[in-house]
Every structure is written in structure tokens, then in C-alpha cells.
Write an enzyme that holds these catalytic residues in place. Structure first.
Site, mmCIF file in Angstrom:
data_model
loop_
_atom_site.group_PDB
_atom_site.id
_atom_site.type_symbol
_atom_site.label_atom_id
_atom_site.label_comp_id
_atom_site.label_asym_id
_atom_site.label_seq_id
_atom_site.Cartn_x
_atom_site.Cartn_y
_atom_site.Cartn_z
ATOM 1 N N TRP A 156 83.758 15.297 7.919
ATOM 2 C CA TRP A 156 83.924 14.615 9.457
ATOM 3 C C TRP A 156 84.916 15.172 10.461
ATOM 4 O O TRP A 156 85.390 15.701 11.028
ATOM 5 C CB TRP A 156 84.209 13.367 10.146
ATOM 6 C CG TRP A 156 83.287 12.821 9.097
ATOM 7 C CD1 TRP A 156 82.541 11.796 8.972
ATOM 8 C CD2 TRP A 156 84.060 12.429 7.296
ATOM 9 N NE1 TRP A 156 81.720 10.976 7.918
ATOM 10 C CE2 TRP A 156 83.495 11.219 6.793
ATOM 11 C CE3 TRP A 156 84.607 12.361 6.432
ATOM 12 C CZ2 TRP A 156 82.782 10.758 5.544
ATOM 13 C CZ3 TRP A 156 84.426 12.102 5.294
ATOM 14 C CH2 TRP A 156 83.316 11.186 4.906
ATOM 15 N N HIS A 173 81.844 8.888 13.086
ATOM 16 C CA HIS A 173 81.287 7.788 12.448
ATOM 17 C C HIS A 173 81.429 6.699 12.837
ATOM 18 O O HIS A 173 82.348 6.073 13.606
ATOM 19 C CB HIS A 173 81.341 7.701 11.124
ATOM 20 C CG HIS A 173 82.413 8.071 10.141
ATOM 21 N ND1 HIS A 173 82.529 7.867 8.875
ATOM 22 C CD2 HIS A 173 83.509 7.169 10.602
ATOM 23 C CE1 HIS A 173 84.160 7.459 8.142
ATOM 24 N NE2 HIS A 173 84.970 7.923 10.064
ATOM 25 N N ARG A 199 80.764 14.870 17.264
ATOM 26 C CA ARG A 199 81.765 15.431 15.764
ATOM 27 C C ARG A 199 81.698 17.468 16.873
ATOM 28 O O ARG A 199 81.022 17.606 17.892
ATOM 29 C CB ARG A 199 80.926 15.763 14.747
ATOM 30 C CG ARG A 199 80.916 14.755 13.540
ATOM 31 C CD ARG A 199 80.187 14.498 12.408
ATOM 32 N NE ARG A 199 79.948 13.335 12.033
ATOM 33 C CZ ARG A 199 79.485 13.118 10.758
ATOM 34 N NH1 ARG A 199 79.368 13.744 10.301
ATOM 35 N NH2 ARG A 199 79.521 12.223 10.283
ATOM 36 N N GLN A 213 75.235 6.041 14.803
ATOM 37 C CA GLN A 213 74.804 5.844 13.118
ATOM 38 C C GLN A 213 74.583 4.348 13.763
ATOM 39 O O GLN A 213 74.994 3.622 14.795
ATOM 40 C CB GLN A 213 76.056 6.410 12.975
ATOM 41 C CG GLN A 213 76.047 7.535 12.470
ATOM 42 C CD GLN A 213 77.280 7.792 11.501
ATOM 43 O OE1 GLN A 213 77.926 6.902 11.472
ATOM 44 N NE2 GLN A 213 77.504 8.563 10.566
ATOM 45 N N VAL A 256 83.755 3.975 -0.777
ATOM 46 C CA VAL A 256 82.809 3.168 -1.747
ATOM 47 C C VAL A 256 82.757 3.740 -2.877
ATOM 48 O O VAL A 256 82.783 5.082 -3.165
ATOM 49 C CB VAL A 256 81.867 3.423 -1.512
ATOM 50 C CG1 VAL A 256 80.673 2.497 -0.084
ATOM 51 C CG2 VAL A 256 80.536 4.863 -0.827
ATOM 52 N N ALA A 310 78.759 -1.369 1.921
ATOM 53 C CA ALA A 310 78.137 -0.513 3.097
ATOM 54 C C ALA A 310 77.092 0.548 2.972
ATOM 55 O O ALA A 310 77.261 0.870 2.159
ATOM 56 C CB ALA A 310 79.604 -0.222 4.022
#
Ligand code: DAH
Length: 347
Positions: A156, A173, A199, A213, A256, A310
Site C-alpha cells: 500500500w 484503502h 496512494r 473504494q 483475511v 470482508a
């Protein structure tokens, strides 16, 4: 009447006949009837005449002046009437013509897509929430299972605002809102989070340094990967058409486990392979997965009691895919020719 006066009358009358503008009219008046005009100077010439001619001459000049004044008045009326008629004609408005509609402004295609997507999730029971764009690195990274020294942190490319005491960033994000939401409420949680992200990035056709997003998060008892698949399939079909096929493949995101990338069959070639899908037949829409137990622990949720999933997607990319837009930079150049194309296609 003397020859001289007759000549003067003829000349003045002839000239008056040929006059067509107000300017010429004023010049004519000055030349003949004005204080320095010819009729006036004829009158002054009276003193040079023999005494017995003076009364008759005086009358003749007066008569001439009156005649010319009358002719002038008539001509002036004519010319003023003509120029009024012309102005009325030139400036006339045809009230029977259809009106011109003023150009109405419209919502930006990204705003419209956010509304479309949040509506689709809203129908499935998801609340829309928003969060800060200036974010603490704890929420942007640490609480999402991306600690300081984690190599994935480099993925990121982040714009830092402060890095002395606390790291403050422009969020790269919308995932930090997973943490902020779970800190605020106990399960069950069902939220979608649209918002602007930033970013540190070189611009090209597919990269902007700011973009949008939508994050999604569902946490409850007994939430499974099956729910994720069903929910995302419904989303994809609502936005890209009921006939869409969906594909889930393994992917890695620190927050995740397992992580997946979610794709739909290419709606341009129906899966046979084209330029848009890079000949693969599939278009990747977003990243998703089952919320990592470490993330649940960070917000004080018991991972043995609760599970969740998610997802996160780039909105510009979704709009680009849906409408065949080839360059992300179009979104932020403010060119009305580009933007107005969406007035009709997006509600
Ligand atoms: N935050 C990720 C990104 O910006 C996208 C993402 C991937 C979000 C997986 C998620 C997820 O919630 O489960 O690239």
C-alpha cells in the site's frame, strides 16, 4: 423669389430626398437650417439689398425656411419610423421557437456507482457508513494484521502526513473502517464503506494517486465463506447483469484468511477472451476473504464465537469495466464531454 433662393431650395430639397439615416439628417439640418446654415446666412445677406427689395426678400427667406423645416420634419418622421421598424425586426424574438434548455449538472459517474453499489448491498441488509480519509496507521495497518515490519506494508504505497510520534497517513484503502466499525458496535455487523483513498503512485491509465473504494464487512455467529460467495455473486449480477458467472480464487491479504480474488466472466466477450479481459475470459473485481482471527482479536471480538468476511473494491475500476473506459485519468480531468456521457446511462 431670387434665383439664389430658388437654387437653394432645389438643392436642399434634392439632398433631403436622398437622405436615409439619422446622421445624414442631422448634417443636412446643420447645413441648411442651423445657426450657421445657408438659409440663416441668406437671411443675414438682407442688409446688402436695396431697401425696397428687403421686405419681399425677407418674406421669401422666411417662406423658404418654413418650407424646408416642414420638409425636414416629414423626412425625419419617415426615417425614424423606418429605423424603428428595422430595430423591431432585427431584435424580434420568435416566441413560437422551442426554448433552449439550460445545461443541467449531474452526479459524477463515481458518485453514481457508489450509490448503485450501496443500494444493492442495502437491499441485502448492509448499512452504509463512512470514515476518515486522514487515518492513524494503527487503523490503516497494525490493527489489520499488517505490523510495522511486515513486508506487505509496502504494497500500500502510502502518503504519510506525520511520522514522528504517531504515524498519520492518507488512507490507502477503506479497510481501516473495518476496525473502526467493530470498535463501535458488537456483532452482528453488516456495513459497506464507500470512500476516497490515496496512494503514493505514478499516474498511468490504470493508476491514480486518489481513487475510491468500497469496503464490505459482515461479522456474526456462523458466518461462512458460502455467505461471502452468495453475497458477492448477487452484487456482481445486479451491477453487471443477471447472466454473470463468478469465480473465486485463492489470494493473499494480511487481514483475511483464507483470502480470495473474486472475478466475473468477461461481459464483453462472454468468456471467450478479448482485450478487456486480457484474453483470459475473466475480470477480477475485488479482493475478499474470511476476517483474520487476529483482526477480530484487535477489536475485542472472540474469534471462537464470531466469524466474518470482508471485501474491498476500487470503484473507478468497476465504472471503467462497466462502460469500457480505458483511462482512469478521465475521471478527474473534469472534461464535461466525458462526464456528460453518463447522464443517461447511470440512474
Ligand atoms: N484493502 C485491499 C486493498 O486495498 C482490498 C481488500 C482485499 C479489502 C481483501 C478487503 C479484503 O476487505 O478482504 O487492496
Amino acid at each position: 423669389m431670387s434665383d439664389e433662393l430658388e437654387r437653394l431650395e432645389r438643392e436642399a430639397t434634392d439632398k433631403l430626398e436622398s437622405i436615409s439615416t439619422e446622421d445624414e439628417l442631422a448634417t443636412w439640418y446643420r447645413t441648411y437650417l442651423g445657426r450657421q446654415g445657408e438659409v440663416t446666412s441668406a437671411m443675414k445677406g438682407i442688409s446688402q439689398r436695396p431697401a425696397e427689395e428687403r421686405p419681399a426678400f425677407g418674406q421669401a427667406v422666411n417662406a423658404l425656411r418654413n418650407a424646408l423645416q416642414e420638409a425636414f420634419d416629414a423626412r425625419q418622421d419617415n426615417i425614424l419610423a423606418a429605423s424603428l421598424r428595422k430595430r423591431l425586426n432585427d431584435e424580434a424574438i420568435d416566441v413560437t421557437l422551442p426554448g433552449r434548455l439550460p445545461q443541467a449538472g449531474n452526479l459524477h459517474p463515481v458518485t453514481k456507482m457508489i450509490r448503485d453499489i450501496t443500494r444493492v448491498f442495502g437491499l441485502m441488509g448492509f448499512q452504509t457508513v463512512e470514515g476518515p480519509e486522514v487515518e492513524d496507521a494503527y487503523y490503516a495497518f497494525d490493527a489489520l494484521n499488517i505490523p510495522q515490519d511486515h513486508p506487505a506494508r509496502d504494497v500500500w504505497d502510502t502518503i504519510f502526513i506525520e511520522s514522528d510520534q504517531r504515524e498519520i497517513v492518507l488512507r490507502p484503502h477503506t479497510s481501516p473502517m473495518q476496525i473502526r466499525t467493530m470498535e463501535q458496535v458488537d456483532p452482528p455487523v453488516r456495513v459497506v464503506v464507500p470512500g476516497r483513498c490515496y496512494r503514493y503512485e505514478a499516474l498511468d491509465a490504470t493508476h491514480e494517486w486518489h481513487f475510491h473504494q468500497i469496503e464490505g464487512l459482515a461479522v456474526d455467529t456462523n458466518i461462512t465463506m458460502t455467505d461471502l460467495k452468495g453475497t458477492l455473486a448477487e452484487f456482481a449480477r445486479q451491477i453487471f447483469g443477471q447472466e454473470r458467472k463468478v469465480r473465486f480464487r485463492c489470494d493473499y491479504f494480511p487481514f483475511v484468511e483464507p483470502g480470495v480474488d473474486f472475478a466475473i466472466d468477461c461481459m464483453f466477450c462472454e468468456g471467450s477472451g478479448c482485450r478487456v479481459c486480457s484474453k483470459t475470459g475473466w475480470i477480477e473485481l475485488l479482493g475478499a476473504g474470511m476476517v483474520h482471527p487476529n483482526v477480530l482479536r484487535h477489536v475485542g471480538y472472540d474469534p471462537d464465537e464470531y466469524t466474518g468476511w470482508a471485501f474491498g473494491m476500487g470503484i473507478e475500476r468497476i465504472v471503467m469495466l462497466k462502460y469500457g473506459i480505458e483511462d482512469i485519468r478521465h475521471f478527474y480531468q473534469g472534461d464535461v464531454r466525458f462526464l456528460s456521457q453518463f447522464n443517461r446511462v447511470l440512474a
